[in-house]
Write a protein that holds these residues in place. Structure first.
Motif, PDB file in Angstrom:
ATOM      1  N   GLN A  23      26.489  51.435  12.237  1.00  0.00           N
ATOM      2  CA  GLN A  23      27.414  51.039  11.134  1.00  0.00           C
ATOM      3  C   GLN A  23      27.080  51.837   9.895  1.00  0.00           C
ATOM      4  O   GLN A  23      28.012  52.572   9.143  1.00  0.00           O
ATOM      5  CB  GLN A  23      27.300  49.640  10.872  1.00  0.00           C
ATOM      6  N   MET A  26      27.736  55.802  10.259  1.00  0.00           N
ATOM      7  CA  MET A  26      29.034  56.119  10.354  1.00  0.00           C
ATOM      8  C   MET A  26      29.672  55.828   8.866  1.00  0.00           C
ATOM      9  O   MET A  26      30.770  56.440   8.626  1.00  0.00           O
ATOM     10  CB  MET A  26      29.684  55.362  11.466  1.00  0.00           C
ATOM     11  N   LYS A  27      29.640  54.633   8.358  1.00  0.00           N
ATOM     12  CA  LYS A  27      29.963  54.374   6.828  1.00  0.00           C
ATOM     13  C   LYS A  27      28.890  54.032   5.886  1.00  0.00           C
ATOM     14  O   LYS A  27      28.693  52.909   5.981  1.00  0.00           O
ATOM     15  CB  LYS A  27      30.955  52.988   7.040  1.00  0.00           C
ATOM     16  N   PRO A  28      28.511  55.245   5.249  1.00  0.00           N
ATOM     17  CA  PRO A  28      27.499  54.657   4.322  1.00  0.00           C
ATOM     18  C   PRO A  28      27.682  53.547   3.056  1.00  0.00           C
ATOM     19  O   PRO A  28      26.792  52.863   2.805  1.00  0.00           O
ATOM     20  CB  PRO A  28      27.256  56.216   3.567  1.00  0.00           C
ATOM     21  N   ASP A  29      29.069  53.320   3.053  1.00  0.00           N
ATOM     22  CA  ASP A  29      29.299  52.200   2.000  1.00  0.00           C
ATOM     23  C   ASP A  29      29.737  50.947   2.822  1.00  0.00           C
ATOM     24  O   ASP A  29      30.506  50.200   2.119  1.00  0.00           O
ATOM     25  CB  ASP A  29      30.255  52.620   0.859  1.00  0.00           C
ATOM     26  N   ALA A  30      29.341  50.837   3.957  1.00  0.00           N
ATOM     27  CA  ALA A  30      29.567  49.501   4.854  1.00  0.00           C
ATOM     28  C   ALA A  30      29.491  48.374   4.120  1.00  0.00           C
ATOM     29  O   ALA A  30      28.585  48.415   3.413  1.00  0.00           O
ATOM     30  CB  ALA A  30      28.735  49.743   6.064  1.00  0.00           C
ATOM     31  N   GLU A  60      24.514  53.063  -0.800  1.00  0.00           N
ATOM     32  CA  GLU A  60      25.804  52.816  -0.934  1.00  0.00           C
ATOM     33  C   GLU A  60      26.052  51.516  -0.285  1.00  0.00           C
ATOM     34  O   GLU A  60      27.535  50.942  -0.252  1.00  0.00           O
ATOM     35  CB  GLU A  60      26.668  53.947  -0.394  1.00  0.00           C
ATOM     36  N   VAL A  61      25.326  50.886   0.727  1.00  0.00           N
ATOM     37  CA  VAL A  61      25.589  49.819   1.101  1.00  0.00           C
ATOM     38  C   VAL A  61      25.850  48.586   0.459  1.00  0.00           C
ATOM     39  O   VAL A  61      25.362  48.507  -0.613  1.00  0.00           O
ATOM     40  CB  VAL A  61      24.573  49.535   2.272  1.00  0.00           C
ATOM     41  N   ASP A 127      32.583  44.581   7.506  1.00  0.00           N
ATOM     42  CA  ASP A 127      32.434  45.642   8.462  1.00  0.00           C
ATOM     43  C   ASP A 127      31.726  45.183   9.474  1.00  0.00           C
ATOM     44  O   ASP A 127      32.146  45.037  10.778  1.00  0.00           O
ATOM     45  CB  ASP A 127      32.124  47.100   8.122  1.00  0.00           C
ATOM     46  N   ARG A 191      35.154  42.828  10.602  1.00  0.00           N
ATOM     47  CA  ARG A 191      35.682  43.771  11.665  1.00  0.00           C
ATOM     48  C   ARG A 191      34.807  43.806  12.838  1.00  0.00           C
ATOM     49  O   ARG A 191      35.340  44.170  14.102  1.00  0.00           O
ATOM     50  CB  ARG A 191      35.911  45.247  10.959  1.00  0.00           C
TER      51      ARG A 191
END
Ligand code: PGA
Length: 247
Positions: A23, A26-30, A60-61, A127, A191
């Motif tokens: 996760q 794939m999305k560094p600011d998840a 960025e999380v 997320d 999500r």
């Protein structure tokens, strides 16, 4: 629902950390929904190890925790804020201002619940929500009851929970009597959901939650209505599911 059947606690922790890593990569600011309790500790340890090796970046999380005791400050070593520092936040490069936990010191119950729901909304929702499960099927502090609670709310802890917690406090009077928790509605809006379970003591809760009727008497059973659930559980936690030929 996707079930990952693993051998033991160690493998469960590694698999759960793999999913969280995927996760974050794939999305560094998840926005990660995080949980406390003994089950996720190994997962946090594994994430810390991969961060230290340079394989993961939390800069960025954003994170939101499920729950917190009412009346405990973040520096009380029984608070969930303290737990998160000790088990994850102090060891990785997540920014403190990007971590969110209900404020146990807020006496204004309605205000705190609204504030926390607004925090989750402002982040754009969760997320990936990590969950443990109670022996009675609870998720967060959503205990078995007559109805599912939607948003963040304040729960009165049961006598059993208070008695079980007493060993960590100087006296019975110091044990929190209430806790703030995300509601089942908040959890269902994530999500994706990653539920971790280990050990024989969880076998009945796992079976009832994922293969029994959906009922507020087993709060985790509502996850059957979620489209994107990952269950990572060891052989002991899945023993009843296997005995009943569900998996
Ligand atoms: P545990 O708690 O991980 O300490 O078993 C899980 C829970 O009660 O949600």
């Amino acid at each position: 629902m996707r079930i990952y059947q693993v051998k033991d606690y160690k493998e469960m922790s590694r698999k759960a950390a793999n999913i969280i890593s995927a996760q974050v990569i794939m999305k560094p600011d998840a926005v990660l929904g995080l949980a406390t309790g003994s089950t996720p500790i190994g997962t946090y340890r594994q994430l810390t190890e991969w961060y230290q090796k340079g394989d993961l970046d939390f800069s960025e999380v954003r994170s939101v925790n499920l729950d917190e005791y009412k009346g405990l400050s973040a520096d009380n070593d029984q608070s969930y804020a303290y737990f998160m520092g000790a088990n994850l936040f102090d060891h990785v490069n997540i920014k403190p201002e990007n971590t969110h936990i209900p404020n146990g010191l807020n006496e204004d119950i309605e205000g705190e619940c609204k504030r926390y729901d607004a925090v989750i909304s402002a982040l754009g929702g969760v997320d990936l929500q990590l969950l443990g499960i109670g022996n009675n099927g609870h998720i967060g502090f959503n205990e078995p009851g007559e109805a599912f609670q939607t948003g963040t709310h304040c729960v009165k802890l049961t006598e059993n929970t208070i008695a079980a917690n007493a060993r960590f406090f100087a006296s019975m009077d110091d044990v929190p009597k209430f806790a703030y928790t995300m509601g089942v509605g908040n959890i269902m809006q994530a999500r994706a959901i990653l539920l971790v379970a280990s050990g024989e003591a969880k076998a009945e809760a796992v079976y009832n939650s994922f293969f029994g009727p959906v009922t507020p008497r087993v709060p985790a059973s509502i996850l059957q209505f979620h489209q994107n659930v990952y269950l990572v559980a060891d052989e002991a936690a899945l023993s009843l599911c296997r005995a009943n030929h569900c998996i």
